[in-house]
Design a protein around this motif. Structure first.
Motif, PDB file in Angstrom:
ATOM      1  N   ASN A   1       6.753  12.102  18.542  1.00 48.16           N
ATOM      2  CA  ASN A   1       5.614  11.207  18.394  1.00 48.16           C
ATOM      3  C   ASN A   1       5.891   9.982  17.529  1.00 48.16           C
ATOM      4  OD1 ASN A   1       2.543  10.775  16.911  1.00 48.16           O
ATOM      5  ND2 ASN A   1       2.677  10.900  19.139  1.00 48.16           N
ATOM      6  N   SER A   2       6.557  10.168  16.411  1.00 46.80           N
ATOM      7  CA  SER A   2       6.805   9.032  15.521  1.00 46.80           C
ATOM      8  C   SER A   2       7.735   8.016  16.174  1.00 46.80           C
ATOM      9  CB  SER A   2       7.405   9.502  14.198  1.00 46.80           C
ATOM     10  OG  SER A   2       7.623   8.403  13.326  1.00 46.80           O
ATOM     11  N   GLY A   3       8.818   8.510  16.811  1.00 42.16           N
ATOM     12  CA  GLY A   3       9.761   7.594  17.445  1.00 42.16           C
ATOM     13  C   GLY A   3       9.131   6.802  18.577  1.00 42.16           C
ATOM     14  N   TRP A   4       8.302   7.480  19.376  1.00 48.31           N
ATOM     15  CA  TRP A   4       7.633   6.775  20.467  1.00 48.31           C
ATOM     16  C   TRP A   4       6.625   5.765  19.926  1.00 48.31           C
ATOM     17  CZ3 TRP A   4       7.841   4.810  24.877  1.00 48.31           C
ATOM     18  CH2 TRP A   4       6.684   4.382  25.539  1.00 48.31           C
TER      19      TRP A   4
ATOM     20  N   LEU B   1      -2.479   6.412   4.421  1.00 52.06           N
ATOM     21  CA  LEU B   1      -3.149   7.472   5.167  1.00 52.06           C
ATOM     22  C   LEU B   1      -4.662   7.308   5.125  1.00 52.06           C
ATOM     23  CD1 LEU B   1      -0.962  10.557   4.182  1.00 52.06           C
ATOM     24  CD2 LEU B   1      -0.999   9.323   6.345  1.00 52.06           C
ATOM     25  N   VAL B   2      -5.180   6.859   3.988  1.00 53.41           N
ATOM     26  CA  VAL B   2      -6.612   6.592   3.911  1.00 53.41           C
ATOM     27  C   VAL B   2      -6.982   5.474   4.878  1.00 53.41           C
ATOM     28  CG1 VAL B   2      -8.444   5.702   2.423  1.00 53.41           C
ATOM     29  CG2 VAL B   2      -6.885   7.430   1.545  1.00 53.41           C
ATOM     30  N   GLY B   3      -6.120   4.438   4.924  1.00 54.13           N
ATOM     31  CA  GLY B   3      -6.390   3.330   5.832  1.00 54.13           C
ATOM     32  C   GLY B   3      -6.383   3.760   7.277  1.00 54.13           C
ATOM     33  N   LEU B   4      -5.403   4.595   7.653  1.00 53.97           N
ATOM     34  CA  LEU B   4      -5.348   5.064   9.029  1.00 53.97           C
ATOM     35  C   LEU B   4      -6.494   6.007   9.328  1.00 53.97           C
ATOM     36  CD1 LEU B   4      -1.516   5.472   9.382  1.00 53.97           C
ATOM     37  CD2 LEU B   4      -2.966   3.871  10.613  1.00 53.97           C
ATOM     38  N   ALA B   5      -6.971   6.708   8.309  1.00 53.82           N
ATOM     39  CA  ALA B   5      -8.165   7.526   8.516  1.00 53.82           C
ATOM     40  C   ALA B   5      -9.363   6.649   8.842  1.00 53.82           C
ATOM     41  CB  ALA B   5      -8.457   8.354   7.260  1.00 53.82           C
ATOM     42  N   ALA B   6      -9.393   5.458   8.253  1.00 57.50           N
ATOM     43  CA  ALA B   6     -10.480   4.523   8.571  1.00 57.50           C
ATOM     44  C   ALA B   6     -10.386   4.058  10.014  1.00 57.50           C
ATOM     45  CB  ALA B   6     -10.416   3.313   7.628  1.00 57.50           C
ATOM     46  N   VAL B   7      -9.144   3.849  10.490  1.00 54.62           N
ATOM     47  CA  VAL B   7      -8.970   3.500  11.900  1.00 54.62           C
ATOM     48  C   VAL B   7      -9.475   4.631  12.779  1.00 54.62           C
ATOM     49  CG1 VAL B   7      -7.300   2.953  13.694  1.00 54.62           C
ATOM     50  CG2 VAL B   7      -6.984   2.039  11.398  1.00 54.62           C
ATOM     51  N   ALA B   8      -9.109   5.856  12.413  1.00 56.25           N
ATOM     52  CA  ALA B   8      -9.542   7.004  13.193  1.00 56.25           C
ATOM     53  C   ALA B   8     -11.056   7.167  13.154  1.00 56.25           C
ATOM     54  CB  ALA B   8      -8.876   8.273  12.654  1.00 56.25           C
ATOM     55  N   ALA B   9     -11.644   6.903  11.995  1.00 62.91           N
ATOM     56  CA  ALA B   9     -13.103   6.979  11.906  1.00 62.91           C
ATOM     57  C   ALA B   9     -13.752   5.964  12.828  1.00 62.91           C
ATOM     58  CB  ALA B   9     -13.543   6.735  10.466  1.00 62.91           C
TER      59      ALA B   9
ATOM     60  N   VAL C   1      -0.532  13.252  12.504  1.00 64.10           N
ATOM     61  CA  VAL C   1      -0.974  12.835  11.164  1.00 64.10           C
ATOM     62  C   VAL C   1       0.217  12.619  10.240  1.00 64.10           C
ATOM     63  CG1 VAL C   1      -2.273  13.543   9.119  1.00 64.10           C
ATOM     64  CG2 VAL C   1      -3.219  13.951  11.403  1.00 64.10           C
ATOM     65  N   GLU C   2       1.194  13.498  10.303  1.00 66.47           N
ATOM     66  CA  GLU C   2       2.371  13.366   9.446  1.00 66.47           C
ATOM     67  C   GLU C   2       3.089  12.047   9.698  1.00 66.47           C
ATOM     68  OE1 GLU C   2       6.508  15.820   8.423  1.00 66.47           O
ATOM     69  OE2 GLU C   2       5.194  16.470  10.050  1.00 66.47           O
ATOM     70  N   ALA C   3       3.155  11.627  10.966  1.00 66.22           N
ATOM     71  CA  ALA C   3       3.849  10.391  11.319  1.00 66.22           C
ATOM     72  C   ALA C   3       3.126   9.165  10.791  1.00 66.22           C
ATOM     73  CB  ALA C   3       4.007  10.294  12.831  1.00 66.22           C
ATOM     74  N   GLN C   4       1.832   9.279  10.534  1.00 65.72           N
ATOM     75  CA  GLN C   4       1.070   8.144  10.027  1.00 65.72           C
ATOM     76  C   GLN C   4       1.518   7.723   8.629  1.00 65.72           C
ATOM     77  OE1 GLN C   4      -3.078   9.217  10.379  1.00 65.72           O
ATOM     78  NE2 GLN C   4      -3.027   9.175  12.622  1.00 65.72           N
ATOM     79  N   GLY C   5       2.264   8.582   7.957  1.00 64.24           N
ATOM     80  CA  GLY C   5       2.787   8.231   6.642  1.00 64.24           C
ATOM     81  C   GLY C   5       4.208   7.721   6.659  1.00 64.24           C
ATOM     82  N   ASP C   6       4.787   7.556   7.843  1.00 62.06           N
ATOM     83  CA  ASP C   6       6.174   7.108   7.931  1.00 62.06           C
ATOM     84  C   ASP C   6       6.336   5.659   7.459  1.00 62.06           C
ATOM     85  OD1 ASP C   6       6.814   9.572   8.888  1.00 62.06           O
ATOM     86  OD2 ASP C   6       7.204   8.936  10.956  1.00 62.06           O
ATOM     87  N   THR C   7       7.533   5.347   7.004  1.00 62.08           N
ATOM     88  CA  THR C   7       7.815   4.026   6.434  1.00 62.08           C
ATOM     89  C   THR C   7       7.514   2.904   7.414  1.00 62.08           C
ATOM     90  OG1 THR C   7       9.527   4.967   5.012  1.00 62.08           O
ATOM     91  CG2 THR C   7       9.594   2.597   5.390  1.00 62.08           C
ATOM     92  N   TRP C   8       7.872   3.089   8.669  1.00 59.78           N
ATOM     93  CA  TRP C   8       7.681   2.008   9.645  1.00 59.78           C
ATOM     94  C   TRP C   8       6.203   1.648   9.796  1.00 59.78           C
ATOM     95  CZ3 TRP C   8       4.666   2.386  13.944  1.00 59.78           C
ATOM     96  CH2 TRP C   8       4.349   3.667  14.410  1.00 59.78           C
ATOM     97  N   VAL C   9       5.324   2.627   9.619  1.00 60.03           N
ATOM     98  CA  VAL C   9       3.888   2.362   9.703  1.00 60.03           C
ATOM     99  C   VAL C   9       3.459   1.493   8.523  1.00 60.03           C
ATOM    100  CG1 VAL C   9       1.581   3.393   9.717  1.00 60.03           C
ATOM    101  CG2 VAL C   9       3.452   4.513  10.931  1.00 60.03           C
TER     102      VAL C   9
ATOM    103  N   MET D   1       0.849  -1.185   0.000  1.00 59.67           N
ATOM    104  CA  MET D   1       0.000   0.000   0.000  1.00 59.67           C
ATOM    105  C   MET D   1       0.890   1.242   0.000  1.00 59.67           C
ATOM    106  SD  MET D   1      -2.851   1.215   2.815  1.00 59.67           S
ATOM    107  CE  MET D   1      -3.855  -0.236   2.589  1.00 59.67           C
ATOM    108  N   GLY D   2       0.628   2.198  -0.904  1.00 61.66           N
ATOM    109  CA  GLY D   2       1.400   3.420  -0.962  1.00 61.66           C
ATOM    110  C   GLY D   2       1.037   4.376   0.155  1.00 61.66           C
ATOM    111  N   LEU D   3       1.742   5.533   0.159  1.00 61.92           N
ATOM    112  CA  LEU D   3       1.519   6.510   1.216  1.00 61.92           C
ATOM    113  C   LEU D   3       0.070   6.965   1.255  1.00 61.92           C
ATOM    114  CD1 LEU D   3       2.369   8.472   3.382  1.00 61.92           C
ATOM    115  CD2 LEU D   3       3.174  10.032   1.601  1.00 61.92           C
ATOM    116  N   ARG D   4      -0.486   7.298   0.098  1.00 58.08           N
ATOM    117  CA  ARG D   4      -1.864   7.776   0.078  1.00 58.08           C
ATOM    118  C   ARG D   4      -2.813   6.718   0.607  1.00 58.08           C
ATOM    119  NH1 ARG D   4      -5.167  10.163  -5.173  1.00 58.08           N
ATOM    120  NH2 ARG D   4      -7.121  10.589  -4.071  1.00 58.08           N
ATOM    121  N   GLY D   5      -2.613   5.474   0.176  1.00 60.86           N
ATOM    122  CA  GLY D   5      -3.468   4.393   0.648  1.00 60.86           C
ATOM    123  C   GLY D   5      -3.321   4.160   2.129  1.00 60.86           C
TER     124      GLY D   5
END
Length: 445
Positions: A347-350, A7-15, A361-369, A1-5
């Motif tokens: 936030n991202s490191g923790w 972030l959309v997926g994590l938005a679904a988690v947030a929803a 939100v920015e960290a939700q697009g990091d590679t480790w995620v 899944m790419g970055l856009r996908g």
């Protein structure tokens, strides 16, 4: 899944957090919070931070982040105090009683009791002035507002964590067993992989401190009951479906688990799983890095609740972990600088260290995620139209105390067969109904 996908997926988690997190009483009280922040003084001096989920790996990360914070804020020193999750609540209550409080507290689903005691300061003004509403996941913030009757923000979200069923893929491969896709297959595999003579068990059962969250998640996951309370305020804990599911879960103890598991807390189930004596365990995303470090990513799977025959997945709502400032702190400005740092720079490191969805939100697009298999499972579950989330009543001030001080001893009685499953579930269905009625009365609903 790419970055856009992603972030959309994590938005679904947030929803999912919003859908499940704002259904409690007091969630529709209307107006935005009134400004509450008084003069917090200058951001300098020594503050004390209590980590309420301490273990050696997480403590090491906190120390690293604190050192970076102190370097960036030379006028502030942070005194770190690590507390085990299984016993921190009593220590916090003792601190409130004696006045020997920390300035900053890491807190999760036990926050409502502290709000009710007016032990925490509202963060709304500081949050807004720092620009965090534009950078922190709005759904996580909204979920936190649902935990307070006045709809104010008493916790700055750091991460969201979902319950996870963990199992060893290498054990399955060795026994030529397919990875489970249903609860029947999961229970069957746990039985087949149990060999007490070789100190190998199908499940690391959590019978000691902290045993209630996995019990609730597994019971509702197996039963498929989609709500904790009905609209009429009736608890579903002792429904016929939940009684059957609870018996099935309890039946894991002493059959596919070691009898010593009756006293297991979090470190013990992780030690059994990572040490090679248990095929599966139930925890949350927080133990991911422990498993990867001990076993390697290729040997471990972290999955969400299994679907029923109709494809419906029943999961408990993800919990929000974050930082609160004590109302009686004399260093609120310095405390806020630390909270703000952890909400942004740290936030991202923790979040990576604890293996949870970051609030930034920015960290939700990091590679480790994007590369985390358990997080992918969380995202896929949230995006599934057949997933239903059970909103746990974490807004009840008695929630944490009921789980820890009341239910845990009785749960051990169930495991020891001195209390029946029916009596246990009936007792606490009534207890939660009473707690809900008290909450509504006190909240003026």
């Amino acid at each position: 899944m790419g970055l856009r996908g992603r972030l959309v997926g994590l938005a679904a988690v947030a929803a999912a957090l919003v859908i499940s997190g704002c259904a409690g009483p007091g969630s529709d009280t209307g107006a935005a919070p009134e400004p509450e922040t008084a003069d917090w003084g200058d951001p300098k001096g020594t503050i004390e931070f209590w980590d309420t989920n301490a273990n050696p790996r997480l403590t090491a990360k906190w120390e690293e982040l604190i050192a970076a914070f102190e370097k960036a804020n030379p006028d502030i020193d942070v005194n770190y105090v690590g507390l085990p999750n299984s016993s921190y609540l009593q220590k916090v209550q003792n601190a409130l009683a004696t006045g020997e409080i920390p300035d900053v507290l890491l807190i999760g689903n036990d926050i409502a009791s502290l709000i009710a005691q007016k032990a925490l300061v509202p963060l709304d003004d500081a949050f807004k002035e720092s620009g965090l509403p534009d950078t922190v996941d709005k759904s996580m913030v909204e979920t936190e507002r649902g935990n307070s009757a006045d709809r104010k923000l008493y916790k700055a979200p750091l991460t969201a964590l979902s319950d996870v069923i963990w199992y060893r893929k290498d054990w399955l491969a060795e026994a030529s067993i397919k990875e489970p896709k249903t609860y029947d297959e999961f229970f069957d595999a746990a039985e087949k992989l149990t060999n007490p003579g070789s100190n190998r068990f199908g499940f690391a059962f959590r019978g000691g401190p902290g045993s209630m969250p996995p019990m609730i998640a597994m019971t509702y996951g197996v039963s498929g009951v989609g709500e904790f309370f009905t609209k009429e305020g009736q608890a579903t804990l002792d429904s016929k479906q939940n009684i059957e599911a609870f018996k099935r879960y309890v039946g894991l103890y002493g059959t596919v688990s070691a009898t010593a598991d009756i006293s297991n807390d979090y470190p013990k189930i992780v030690a059994a799983f990572d040490g090679g004596s248990a095929w599966a365990m139930h925890h949350n995303l927080g133990s991911y890095q422990d498993h990867i470090t001990a076993l390697g990513a290729d040997k471990v799977a972290g999955v969400q609740p299994f679907p029923n025959d109709d494809g419906v997945i029943t999961a408990t709502s993800p919990a929000i972990s974050g930082l609160s400032i004590l109302a009686d702190s004399e260093k609120k400005a310095a405390a806020w600088k630390f909270v703000e740092y952890m909400s942004t720079t740290g936030n991202s490191g923790w979040s990576e260290t604890v293996g949870q969805v970051p609030a930034l939100v920015e960290a939700q697009g990091d590679t480790w995620v994007q590369q985390s298999q358990p997080l992918k499972a969380v995202v896929e579950t949230a995006e599934n139209s057949k997933t239903q989330y059970v909103r746990l009543p974490t807004y009840l001030p008695d929630w944490g105390a009921i789980l820890k001080t009341e239910m845990e001893p009785d749960f051990q009685a169930v495991l020891q067969k001195t209390m029946t499953p029916e009596d246990f579930l009936s007792k606490y269905a009534t207890r939660f109904e009473e707690a809900l009625a008290d909450y509504k009365e006190n909240a003026g609903n």
